[in-house]
Design an enzyme around this catalytic site. Structure first.
Site, PDB file in Angstrom:
ATOM      1  CB  ALA A  77      14.611  14.355 -12.081  1.00 42.57           C
ATOM      2  CE  LYS A  78      16.385  23.692 -11.284  1.00 40.69           C
ATOM      3  NZ  LYS A  78      17.794  23.806 -11.621  1.00 40.69           N
ATOM      4  CB  ALA A  79      16.779  15.152  -8.589  1.00 37.48           C
TER       5      ALA A  79
END
Ligand code: PMP
Length: 306
Positions: free
Chosen positions: A153-155
């Site tokens: 995830a690009k979190a």
């Protein structure tokens, strides 16, 4: 960044740049629940827009929430805000987050928001190309294990250790830091993926719980188009000793030659130079949306051979 002219798309409307604010009791500010993208505008078009919007939706799903907009709606909103700001060359930051309705670790009961902020940007962002390539150091923190966090995830929350390592590298006189994965294999830098040229082949870590870069996929596609062999596999850090070229790639960084990883030194070699030129051309082409999707060029080559 808060005090600028222009407009930002926020929850369905274009609003003035300075009005795009959120409350201090926003869940994402306290618990890192935002998901984001970084996109580039070349010749007025966002490079691989659909892939970025799809990854944004997927990042939210990995954090167990749904964005209330479809991929097509996010694409349209992005195009609209880029146009409203009259950008031909720029950077776009979409960010989705969970709101301020309730305060606590659980985000249940919060609303989901989405903002898309584009600004003018020439050349690279985050890492600048240097004549002899950038200098990189090995990071102390590692990318998390799949049992620890949803690393693909690009979190926002997953960037905490990247930020610490990037700052540590800059303060020590380097340009970036290389992070290992939980098993001690090469993973990525704090904001880009990595490729090594070893024995005439390109080698890149197989994505296992770190960010599957859209630029990385474009690089694989460009290399396959040139008939080069690309190995996606586990890469031991010792293999940096065998590499003749090393480069990083990412939306903001584009393709950046690495001149040194701590005491190891590299030339900016022919593979890196070729890919830099190919990439500069690719991003300016109007129809490259599907480019570099997994196995695209390998499939074409197989179809041709059959
Ligand atoms: N890894 C990390 C940690 C990043 O922040 C980025 C930049 N988004 C990348 C890799 C490269 O991804 P992309 O090519 O999709 O920009």
């Amino acid at each position: 960044m808060a005090d600028r002219d222009g407009s930002i798309w926020c929850d369905g409307a274009l609003i003035s740049w300075r009005e795009a604010k959120t409350h201090v009791l926003t869940h994402a500010l306290h618990y890192g629940s935002a998901v984001l993208e970084g996109e580039r505008v070349y010749e007025g078009r966002v490079f691989r827009l659909a892939a970025h919007s799809a990854r944004l939706i997927n990042s939210a799903r990995l954090l167990d929430y749904e964005l209330p907009w479809t991929r097509e709606e996010i694409d349209a909103a992005t195009r609209a805000v880029v146009k409203a700001n009259d950008l031909t060359s720029g950077y776009v930051r979409p960010i989705a987050w969970r709101g301020s309705e309730v305060m606590g670790v659980s985000a249940i009961g919060t609303t989901v928001h989405l903002a898309i902020a584009p600004w003018a940007q020439e050349g690279r962002l985050s890492v600048q190309v240097k004549p002899g390539g950038i200098r990189v150091t090995m990071a102390k923190y590692r990318r998390p294990a799949p049992e620890v966090a949803p690393g693909e995830a690009k979190a926002a929350g997953l960037y905490i250790i990247c930020g610490i390592e990037k700052d540590r590298a800059l303060k020590a006189g380097f340009d970036d830091a290389l992070m290992l994965d939980w098993k001690g294999r090469l993973a990525e830098s704090t904001g880009a993926n990595i490729f090594l040229a070893i024995g005439g082949k390109l080698v890149t870590p197989k994505v296992e719980n770190f960010l599957d870069g859209i630029t990385r996929r474009a690089v694989i596609g460009m290399a396959e188009r040139r008939g080069w062999t690309v190995e996606e596999r586990a890469v031991a850090p010792q293999e940096l000793d065998d590499a003749s070229e090393v480069f990083l790639c990412g939306t903001a960084a584009e393709i950046v030659p690495v001149g040194a990883v701590d005491a190891r030194h590299y030339q900016i070699g022919p593979m890196t130079r070729t890919l830099m030129a190919d990439y500069a051309e690719l991003v300016r082409q109007p129809d490259c949306e599907g480019f570099g999707e997994s196995g695209h060029f390998a499939q074409l080559a197989r179809a041709k051979a059959a």
